[in-house]
Design a protein around this motif. Structure first.
Motif, PDB file in Angstrom:
ATOM      1  N   THR A   1       0.806  -1.231   0.000  1.00  0.00           N
ATOM      2  CA  THR A   1       0.000   0.000   0.000  1.00  0.00           C
ATOM      3  C   THR A   1       0.834   1.274   0.000  1.00  0.00           C
ATOM      4  OG1 THR A   1      -0.248   0.208   2.407  1.00  0.00           O
ATOM      5  CG2 THR A   1      -1.831  -1.226   1.261  1.00  0.00           C
ATOM      6  N   VAL A   2       2.076   1.191  -0.480  1.00  0.00           N
ATOM      7  CA  VAL A   2       2.953   2.364  -0.467  1.00  0.00           C
ATOM      8  C   VAL A   2       3.557   2.635  -1.842  1.00  0.00           C
ATOM      9  CG1 VAL A   2       5.062   3.369   0.485  1.00  0.00           C
ATOM     10  CG2 VAL A   2       3.536   2.069   1.975  1.00  0.00           C
ATOM     11  N   ILE A   3       4.137   1.618  -2.442  1.00  0.00           N
ATOM     12  CA  ILE A   3       4.964   1.805  -3.631  1.00  0.00           C
ATOM     13  C   ILE A   3       4.147   1.552  -4.898  1.00  0.00           C
ATOM     14  CG2 ILE A   3       7.062   1.075  -4.828  1.00  0.00           C
ATOM     15  CD1 ILE A   3       8.075   0.068  -2.091  1.00  0.00           C
ATOM     16  N   ASP A   4       4.167   2.530  -5.819  1.00  0.00           N
ATOM     17  CA  ASP A   4       3.538   2.413  -7.135  1.00  0.00           C
ATOM     18  C   ASP A   4       2.032   2.203  -7.043  1.00  0.00           C
ATOM     19  OD1 ASP A   4       5.816   2.912  -8.596  1.00  0.00           O
ATOM     20  OD2 ASP A   4       6.372   0.802  -8.786  1.00  0.00           O
ATOM     21  N   GLN A   5       1.360   3.100  -6.363  1.00  0.00           N
ATOM     22  CA  GLN A   5      -0.095   3.143  -6.411  1.00  0.00           C
ATOM     23  C   GLN A   5      -0.531   3.780  -7.722  1.00  0.00           C
ATOM     24  OE1 GLN A   5      -0.904   5.523  -2.967  1.00  0.00           O
ATOM     25  NE2 GLN A   5      -0.930   3.782  -1.573  1.00  0.00           N
ATOM     26  N   GLY A   6      -1.714   3.416  -8.203  1.00  0.00           N
ATOM     27  CA  GLY A   6      -2.203   4.021  -9.437  1.00  0.00           C
ATOM     28  C   GLY A   6      -3.406   3.291  -9.982  1.00  0.00           C
ATOM     29  N   THR A   7      -3.760   3.607 -11.204  1.00  0.00           N
ATOM     30  CA  THR A   7      -4.848   2.928 -11.910  1.00  0.00           C
ATOM     31  C   THR A   7      -4.241   1.904 -12.847  1.00  0.00           C
ATOM     32  OG1 THR A   7      -6.313   4.842 -11.772  1.00  0.00           O
ATOM     33  CG2 THR A   7      -6.783   3.221 -13.491  1.00  0.00           C
ATOM     34  N   GLY A   8      -4.524   0.635 -12.572  1.00  0.00           N
ATOM     35  CA  GLY A   8      -3.947  -0.447 -13.347  1.00  0.00           C
ATOM     36  C   GLY A   8      -4.880  -0.945 -14.427  1.00  0.00           C
ATOM     37  N   TRP A   9      -4.281  -1.363 -15.526  1.00  0.00           N
ATOM     38  CA  TRP A   9      -5.051  -1.961 -16.612  1.00  0.00           C
ATOM     39  C   TRP A   9      -4.105  -2.769 -17.490  1.00  0.00           C
ATOM     40  CZ3 TRP A   9      -4.092  -0.191 -21.743  1.00  0.00           C
ATOM     41  CH2 TRP A   9      -3.286   0.958 -21.842  1.00  0.00           C
ATOM     42  N   THR A  10      -4.658  -3.552 -18.365  1.00  0.00           N
ATOM     43  CA  THR A  10      -3.883  -4.229 -19.387  1.00  0.00           C
ATOM     44  C   THR A  10      -4.739  -4.269 -20.642  1.00  0.00           C
ATOM     45  OG1 THR A  10      -2.517  -6.165 -19.893  1.00  0.00           O
ATOM     46  CG2 THR A  10      -4.615  -6.583 -18.790  1.00  0.00           C
ATOM     47  N   THR A  11      -4.230  -4.913 -21.686  1.00  0.00           N
ATOM     48  CA  THR A  11      -4.971  -4.936 -22.945  1.00  0.00           C
ATOM     49  C   THR A  11      -4.595  -6.173 -23.737  1.00  0.00           C
ATOM     50  OG1 THR A  11      -5.654  -3.523 -24.804  1.00  0.00           O
ATOM     51  CG2 THR A  11      -3.270  -3.634 -24.321  1.00  0.00           C
ATOM     52  N   PHE A  12      -5.407  -6.498 -24.718  1.00  0.00           N
ATOM     53  CA  PHE A  12      -5.132  -7.663 -25.552  1.00  0.00           C
ATOM     54  C   PHE A  12      -3.758  -7.506 -26.219  1.00  0.00           C
ATOM     55  CE2 PHE A  12      -9.930  -7.278 -26.315  1.00  0.00           C
ATOM     56  CZ  PHE A  12     -10.229  -7.995 -25.172  1.00  0.00           C
ATOM     57  N   GLY A  13      -3.004  -8.596 -26.248  1.00  0.00           N
ATOM     58  CA  GLY A  13      -1.691  -8.570 -26.877  1.00  0.00           C
ATOM     59  C   GLY A  13      -0.575  -8.185 -25.939  1.00  0.00           C
ATOM     60  N   SER A  14      -0.895  -7.820 -24.694  1.00  0.00           N
ATOM     61  CA  SER A  14       0.114  -7.411 -23.718  1.00  0.00           C
ATOM     62  C   SER A  14       0.211  -8.447 -22.612  1.00  0.00           C
ATOM     63  CB  SER A  14      -0.236  -6.050 -23.111  1.00  0.00           C
ATOM     64  OG  SER A  14       0.644  -5.722 -22.048  1.00  0.00           O
TER      65      SER A  14
END
Length: 462
Positions: free
Chosen positions: A152-165
């Motif tokens: 809960t400290v390092i690299d918080q953010g909005t995560g996502w991925t996509t087809f082909g990744s």
């Protein structure tokens, strides 16, 4: 304090549930599928987020022509549903496209929108009233999740991925700026596998571990750093369904067991049965869990469900694409442990729990497969124990210290394994984060020397 009760039982069948779902209510979201309404989000709800009070639904264009999709908020959904005007509206959503995911925290809502290709509004963020914050150009066909970061400290953010990744991409929660991209985001692919039909993602809010859906499978990775995972693994190897969308999941940090809910969606045909489609697995080892729906039933659908868990209220929302509703459940987990002693006729004495662990909820313990002509009951403690009893039969005490016994009952006159008893009580207030262990016992033929004990069951009050 619980008071002893005397229960006379003849015979009934019992099953041991590990996850108990108490239905709290159903929110009709069909009005968001009516084009004349200001809350119109598309023909069907395809994504949903729940914060314990409000519901946000996002839509899908389930017709054969270009149409409109968007997001709408239903405030105080369970008590006084109030709809806001749709936002994040696209008037040119292609047929069979729309929103693939929503997630919410205390200050923001994030959304993934699938146009069928990269779109300027593929990943967006909004405040809780639908005011635009930022957008990231992407194909948002693979869901979205607010990443709590490593511990809960390092690299918080909005995560996502996509087809082909094979990577988790990360945007800054406040500005939408790139933190990690499809070129350098943490690798979420299981070693030796190449399938990238990602459909959804979520995170353990405490550890930052990531859970994903990919071509109907359930995949998990343990967080080892802000942009690093370890032990990438396939938790459930489900029948492959590369081209089937709306395969979703929710991680639930609740009670004595952390669990993951997901929908087994191998196809999009109507007539799929709720209890066949919705699955639950233990997070620690991936073991399938038995779900007790406590009498709740749902109309069959196309297997397209989305899930959103609110840890503060210990409730899970499940949206139903076909029937245009959102069901809300209290989630309670019951951790089975220890050894069930073998009784008369070779039947193991089994203890199970069900009900709502929240304050004022009804909690029931069921002891089954006991001997006839015998005396049974329930013992409670604060921790697990594995002390052998000084009697024949190789039985164990599984609760310590012994706090109290309750629910004394007599078994009936039928055959071996027919004995059955239950104990129900209301959960008092003030037990937050306290553990309670339970065990059943049976004095066969009323003889202390022939005592048989069950497995243990542990709960952690939310």
């Amino acid at each position: 304090m619980l008071r002893a009760s005397l229960v006379f039982i003849t015979f009934a069948a019992a099953s041991i549930a590990q996850v108990s779902m108490t239905h709290l209510g159903t929110v009709d979201v069909a009005s968001a599928s009516i084009s004349a309404n200001p809350q119109f989000t598309g023909t069907n709800p395809s994504a949903m987020a729940w914060n314990g009070t409000d519901i946000w639904v996002a839509g899908f264009n389930n017709q054969g022509a270009i149409g409109t999709t968007g997001i709408a908020k239903c405030g105080t959904a369970l008590t006084a549903p109030t709809w806001g005007t749709a936002f994040g509206v696209s008037l040119v959503t292609p047929s069979l496209r729309g929103y693939s995911g929503l997630d919410v925290d205390g200050t923001r809502l994030v959304a993934a929108y699938d146009f069928g290709a990269i779109d300027p509004n593929g990943i967006t963020a909004w405040d809780l009233n639908g005011t635009f914050l930022w957008a990231k150009s992407a194909r948002g066909g693979s869901g979205v999740g607010i990443d709590p970061g490593f511990v809960t400290v390092i690299d918080q953010g909005t995560g996502w991925t996509t087809f082909g990744s094979g990577r988790r991409v990360l945007q800054d929660n406040g500005t939408g700026a790139d933190i990690y991209t499809t070129a350098n985001g943490m690798i979420i692919q299981v070693t030796g596998q190449t399938n990238t039909f990602w459909r959804d993602m979520t995170f353990d809010p405490l550890t930052g571990d990531i859970w994903l859906r990919r071509s109907n499978d359930v995949v998990a990775c343990d967080r080892a750093g802000g942009n690093l995972v370890a032990n990438a693994r396939m938790v459930v190897d489900a029948p492959a369904a590369d081209s089937v969308n709306q395969q979703n999941l929710a991680f639930c940090r609740t009670g004595a067991e952390n669990v993951v809910f997901w929908n087994l969606r191998s196809g999009a045909a109507n007539g799929q049965v709720w209890t066949n489609v919705i699955q639950c697995n233990r997070a620690s080892d991936g073991a399938a869990m038995t779900i007790d729906w406590r009498g709740f039933t749902s109309i069959n659908g196309s297997g397209a469900y989305d899930f959103s868990f609110d840890e503060t209220t210990n409730t899970l929302a499940i949206s139903d694409f076909s029937n245009k509703v959102v069901h809300i459940f209290a989630v309670s987990t019951f951790k089975n442990y220890g050894t069930a002693c073998i009784g008369a006729g070779g039947f193991p004495l089994l203890l199970g729990g069900s009900g709502d662990l929240r304050p004022a909820g009804q909690l029931t313990y069921t002891l089954s497969q006991a001997a006839p002509f015998s005396l049974g009951g329930f013992a409670f403690g604060a921790t697990q124990d594995f002390t052998p009893l000084p009697f024949p039969g190789g039985c164990f005490v599984h609760v310590a210290p012994l706090l109290f016994t309750e629910g004394i009952f007599f078994t009936g006159v039928l055959g071996n394994g027919s004995g059955f008893g239950t104990l129900t009580f209301t959960v008092p207030a003030g037990l937050n984060n306290q553990s309670l262990t339970a065990q059943g016992f049976c004095l066969e033929n009323g003889d202390l020397a022939q005592i048989r004990t069950s497995n243990g069951v542990e709960v952690l009050f939310p």
